[in-house]
Design a protein around this motif. Structure first.
Motif, short mmCIF file in Angstrom:
data_model
loop_
_atom_site.label_atom_id
_atom_site.label_comp_id
_atom_site.label_asym_id
_atom_site.label_seq_id
_atom_site.Cartn_x
_atom_site.Cartn_y
_atom_site.Cartn_z
N LEU A 162 0.82 -1.22 0.00
CA LEU A 162 0.00 0.00 0.00
C LEU A 162 0.85 1.27 0.00
CD1 LEU A 162 -2.74 -1.19 2.49
CD2 LEU A 162 -3.13 -0.49 0.12
N ARG A 163 2.06 1.18 0.54
CA ARG A 163 2.96 2.33 0.47
C ARG A 163 3.32 2.64 -0.98
NH1 ARG A 163 8.29 3.53 -0.06
NH2 ARG A 163 8.87 1.33 -0.34
N LEU A 164 3.60 1.60 -1.75
CA LEU A 164 4.01 1.77 -3.15
C LEU A 164 2.82 1.89 -4.09
CD1 LEU A 164 6.95 -0.79 -3.26
CD2 LEU A 164 7.15 1.69 -3.51
N TYR A 165 1.75 1.18 -3.78
CA TYR A 165 0.57 1.16 -4.65
C TYR A 165 -0.70 1.36 -3.82
CZ TYR A 165 3.87 -0.71 -8.03
OH TYR A 165 4.96 -0.87 -8.85
N PRO A 166 -0.89 2.57 -3.29
CA PRO A 166 -2.09 2.82 -2.47
C PRO A 166 -3.35 2.66 -3.31
CG PRO A 166 -0.98 4.88 -3.04
CD PRO A 166 -0.07 3.78 -3.48
N SER A 167 -4.34 2.02 -2.73
CA SER A 167 -5.58 1.76 -3.47
C SER A 167 -6.24 3.04 -3.95
CB SER A 167 -6.56 0.96 -2.59
OG SER A 167 -6.00 -0.28 -2.24
N VAL A 168 -6.21 4.07 -3.10
CA VAL A 168 -6.69 5.40 -3.50
C VAL A 168 -5.45 6.28 -3.65
CG1 VAL A 168 -8.15 7.36 -2.91
CG2 VAL A 168 -8.86 5.05 -2.27
N PRO A 169 -4.98 6.52 -4.86
CA PRO A 169 -3.67 7.16 -5.04
C PRO A 169 -3.62 8.65 -4.76
CG PRO A 169 -4.67 6.64 -7.16
CD PRO A 169 -5.55 6.04 -6.13
N GLN A 170 -4.76 9.33 -4.78
CA GLN A 170 -4.75 10.76 -4.47
C GLN A 170 -6.13 11.19 -3.97
OE1 GLN A 170 -4.21 13.34 -7.89
NE2 GLN A 170 -5.31 11.95 -9.24
#
Length: 511
Positions: A372-380
């Motif tokens: 989740l640090r690298l590919y957060p489900s909600v990116p912004q």
């Protein structure tokens, strides 16, 4: 004479605008801006890699991790509706999400864009409307019965559906789209937990579900509303053309489905979230109407379906590319199950992990957090600025403008996560002894579950669901990516894989 005056007036206006634009452009610190359209051309050109583009812009600022741009380069608008402050600085994020929480609501632009889909649900409301839903939901998410209900739905989906589909694919040496299966699993689970209706999308024949398809189409179109000036999508909506025409038809399917679920719950209440909210009252003391209940339920479906499945998809992709981490996860699960189920590996895979067993998987939780640090489900996320303010890094943000904090970029900044920020290292989430999950002291370095008063209520349940599913898959199978399959991001509210995650499965031998 009149023609000459017109030409001179036009020339004077152009000259005045040029001077104004020159000073505007000098103050902006982000990507290049053009007259009238600001940074819209670059935004459009990079729309298919928007999150990496934003991250590169933020890295280009050096240590400040903040830039400002505008998408409407017109006087009186450029510093308001068309003005964006983009940041991934942890102190700025804390300021926005906690310190001055009331100054950064969702705001009218976000709410207008999402209103057709989410109404005044918890993820699209502010003030008292948000607070009463938050308090109601908070009470429910702390109950043991909700955890037990989630465990029932998750374990049933794994045992009776997911394992059957994966076993068949492994035996027949066929590939599967793991992202699609995970989306179906979490969709069935969250629908069951939210309004007690099982759409059975994770069935052996993988049926097309009109509600799921319409819901996906509606969320994707809604995101485009956010990225472009409001008058564009409002014009399309008024004319009934393009994406707005598709959105209208998708929303009709969603509403019809939800109305059926609500009517069923009115007849036979249960222990699901919808039944619980049907007993609650709004800010005026009235019972929630069917329309409001529908939007409340959709908000929870949006949060619970996409986020967990997307996180798991990126997790499995990372695991495929890091076999040494996969082995550490297998070793941890085996240690726990040896203690709870005995030494016989056959008993380890007879049933999915109970949530109490999943609770003990510290390294797996670290691997999921690192994903989740690298590919957060909600990116912004976007916030509206109520009053003029100054962020902790000294950036002035004008009232009526928009602040965007890029969760995706936070994990990719060396100034925040160190030189190895782009590497997949679950150990960074463990205590020095390796026996305890140890998140960063500055909690605003990791906001995949939001932070401050809007911190995700389902965070613990999400981790438990992800650990249960990850264990169920990895204990039984070794995954390998289909040769030539391209993994890339999809333009959406959540960080989907555009082409899915196609993998082969080989039965795993446990010792």
């Amino acid at each position: 004479m009149e023609t000459l005056q017109l030409v001179l007036s036009l020339a004077a206006a152009i000259f005045a605008y040029s001077i104004w634009f020159h000073f505007l452009a000098r103050k902006l610190t982000g990507p290049r801006v053009w007259p009238l359209v600001g940074s819209l051309p670059l935004l459009f050109m990079n729309r298919r890699r928007i999150h990496d583009w934003i991250a590169s812009n933020l890295r280009a600022t050096g240590g400040s991790a903040t830039y400002q741009t505008c998408t409407i380069a017109l006087p009186f608008l450029a510093r308001k509706q068309g003005f964006y402050t983009v940041t991934c600085h942890p102190k700025n994020i804390e300021h926005i999400l906690r310190t001055r929480f009331d100054n950064y609501p969702k705001g009218p632009h976000w709410q207008a864009a999402f209103h057709d889909l989410l109404g005044q649900g918890i993820f699209n409301s502010d003030g008292e409307t948000w607070l009463i839903q938050r308090k109601t939901a908070a009470l429910e998410f702390t109950t043991r019965t909700l955890r037990q209900a989630m465990a029932r739905w998750v374990n049933r989906s794994i045992k009776n559906r997911l394992w059957c589909i994966l076993d068949k694919a492994a035996n027949e040496k066929e590939s599967v789209d793991l992202q699609d299966l995970l989306l179906r699993l979490t969709f069935d689970n969250i629908c069951g937990l939210t309004f007690g209706k099982d759409p059975q999308t994770l069935s052996p024949d993988l049926p097309e579900n009109t509600f799921a398809i319409a819901f996906d189409a509606a969320t994707e179109t809604t995101l485009y509303r956010l990225l472009y000036p409001g008058f564009l999508w409002r014009l399309e909506k008024f004319l009934g053309i393009g994406a707005e025409k598709r959105l209208k038809s998708s929303l009709q399917i969603v509403e019809d489905y939800m109305n059926g679920a609500i009517e069923a719950r009115k007849q036979t209440p249960s222990d699901d979230l919808l039944s619980r909210f049907m007993k609650k009252r709004d800010v005026k003391g009235n019972l929630f109407t069917s329309d409001v209940l529908q939007r409340i339920a959709l908000n929870f479906v949006l949060a619970g379906r996409d986020t967990s499945s997307v996180a798991l998809s990126w997790f499995f992709w990372l695991i495929v590319n890091h076999p040494e981490i996969e082995q550490k996860i297998i070793n941890e699960i085996s240690t726990v199950l040896r203690d709870t189920r005995g030494p016989d590996p056959k008993k380890w895979v007879e049933e999915p992990l109970a949530f109490d067993e999943a609770d003990r998987l510290i390294y797996l939780k670290a691997a999921l957090a690192e994903t989740l640090r690298l590919y957060p489900s909600v990116p912004q996320d976007f916030k509206y600025v109520v009053e003029d303010d100054v962020l902790p890094d000294g950036t002035f943000v004008p009232a009526f403008s928009t602040v965007t904090y890029s969760i995706y970029s936070v994990g990719r900044m060396k100034t925040i996560w160190g030189e190895a920020c782009m590497e997949f290292r679950p150990d960074r989430w463990l205590s020095p002894e390796g026996d305890r999950f140890d998140p960063p002291k500055d909690s605003y370095k990791f906001v995949a579950f939001n932070a401050g008063p809007r911190t995700c209520l389902g965070k613990d349940l999400a981790y438990l669901q992800m650990k249960s599913v990850a264990s169920a898959v990895l204990l039984r199978y070794r995954l390998s990516l289909v040769p030539g399959h391209k993994v890339e991001q999809k333009m959406s509210l959540t960080l989907f894989m555009k082409n899915g995650l196609r993998v082969y499965l080989q039965p795993r031998t446990l010792a």
